[in-house]
Design an enzyme around this catalytic site. Structure first.
Site, PDB file in Angstrom:
ATOM      1  N   LYS A  52       0.845  -1.202   0.000  1.00  0.00           N
ATOM      2  CA  LYS A  52       0.000   0.000   0.000  1.00  0.00           C
ATOM      3  C   LYS A  52       0.881   1.252   0.000  1.00  0.00           C
ATOM      4  CE  LYS A  52      -3.887  -2.402   2.035  1.00  0.00           C
ATOM      5  NZ  LYS A  52      -4.718  -2.763   3.186  1.00  0.00           N
ATOM      6  N   GLN A  96      -4.945  -1.537   9.237  1.00  0.00           N
ATOM      7  CA  GLN A  96      -4.798  -2.865   8.636  1.00  0.00           C
ATOM      8  C   GLN A  96      -5.427  -3.921   9.549  1.00  0.00           C
ATOM      9  OE1 GLN A  96      -3.714  -3.408   5.578  1.00  0.00           O
ATOM     10  NE2 GLN A  96      -3.912  -5.628   5.723  1.00  0.00           N
ATOM     11  N   ASP A 119     -11.161   2.724   3.356  1.00  0.00           N
ATOM     12  CA  ASP A 119     -11.408   1.279   3.221  1.00  0.00           C
ATOM     13  C   ASP A 119     -12.900   0.982   3.013  1.00  0.00           C
ATOM     14  OD1 ASP A 119      -9.439  -0.694   3.148  1.00  0.00           O
ATOM     15  OD2 ASP A 119      -8.968  -0.490   5.280  1.00  0.00           O
TER      16      ASP A 119
END
Ligand code: GUN
Length: 279
Positions: A52, A96, A119
């Site tokens: 990422k 995460q 997200d």
């Protein structure tokens, strides 16, 4: 003859488009910043986080990295998220997953301001998607839609079957296909006569989490098959939820694993960071 949908190529196209957009934004004095938070050092998470950050660098997004020790408390994590929520120079916040078991994942996801929820996991983002309001969309299912669109596959009026009902993939996938005017059925582990349903699919999305479960007996001739699964088999080779070798000859289009849906998740994360909440 079937066509293999090349997720690596399509994700690269998207990142290149975004890179140009970011360069133009920079000329106008605008910068995008993503904060990436990892708690602990699970090897799989570290690989995702590294990829990422690399994608951010490529596209031109500034990334702030929070690599927190495994013992970090929920309060400490919530404190960092609160601070990032208030920072004007931070557009996106990504925590995460999975988190260590002493941290309540739901409370953490709820703490991220929906306007920074790149997200698309916050209940407000999920709710907006389900009622057709603007909001961030979960990256993997958004990537599947891009794979279909950029391969010239129309969704409107098609029988779409989603195999799997997770919050991150199955459910938002169903909502997105519905938004594209597909006729959508969601199947799961308790579904009766599963193959009868999957064999109706013009577009079958496998997100069930079981290696090679979908073989040729699940698939209609000429179907489009999208494989969201990612597993390592006994020989340490990657495979998906679909048994590619038996299924591919029956399809019109199919995604491979690796190189199908996988690279799209990060490309769509970059899109969310650059474009903000879609209108
Ligand atoms: N863990 C596995 N996939 C994801 C993802 O897409 N986002 C986050 N935050 N964590 C993950």
């Amino acid at each position: 003859m079937y066509t293999i949908i090349d997720g690596k190529k399509i994700s690269q196209e998207i990142k290149d488009e975004l890179r140009e957009k970011v360069a133009a934004m920079k000329e106008q004095g605008m910068e995008r910043t993503l904060a990436v938070i990892q708690v602990g050092a699970a090897p799989a998470s570290s690989v995702y986080v590294r990829n990422k950050k690399k994608a951010c660098e490529y596209v031109g997004i500034r990334s702030l990295s929070y690599e927190l020790p495994e013992e970090t408390t929920e309060e400490e994590l919530l404190g960092i998220i609160g601070e990032l929520n208030g920072r004007e120079d931070v557009n996106g916040i990504l925590v995460q997953l999975p988190l260590p078991s002493h941290i309540n994942e739901e409370r953490v996801l709820l703490a991220i301001a929906p306007k920074k929820d790149v997200d698309g996991f916050h209940p407000v983002s999920v709710g907006n998607l389900s009622i057709g309001r603007p909001g961030y969309v979960s990256c993997t299912p958004a990537g599947v839609i891009q794979l279909l669109k950029r391969s010239g596959i129309s969704i409107e009026g098609k029988e779409c079957v989603v195999l799997g009902r997770s919050n991150i993939v199955g459910k938002p996938m169903a909502m997105l296909l519905l938004r594209e005017n597909g006729t959508v059925t969601v199947c799961h582990s308790r579904t009766k006569n599963l193959k009868e349903i999957t064999k109706r699919a013009d577009i079958l999305v496998a997100a069930v989490g079981r290696p090679k479960m979908v073989d040729e007996t699940y698939v209609k001739d000429g179907a489009v098959v999208i494989d969201v699964g990612i597993h390592r088999n006994a020989d340490n080779k990657l495979c998906g939820d679909v048994d590619f070798d038996s299924v591919a000859p029956k399809t019109s289009y199919i995604t491979p694993v690796p190189g199908g849906v996988g690279p799209m998740t990060i490309a769509m994360l970059m899109a969310n960071c650059v474009e903000g909440i879609p209108g």
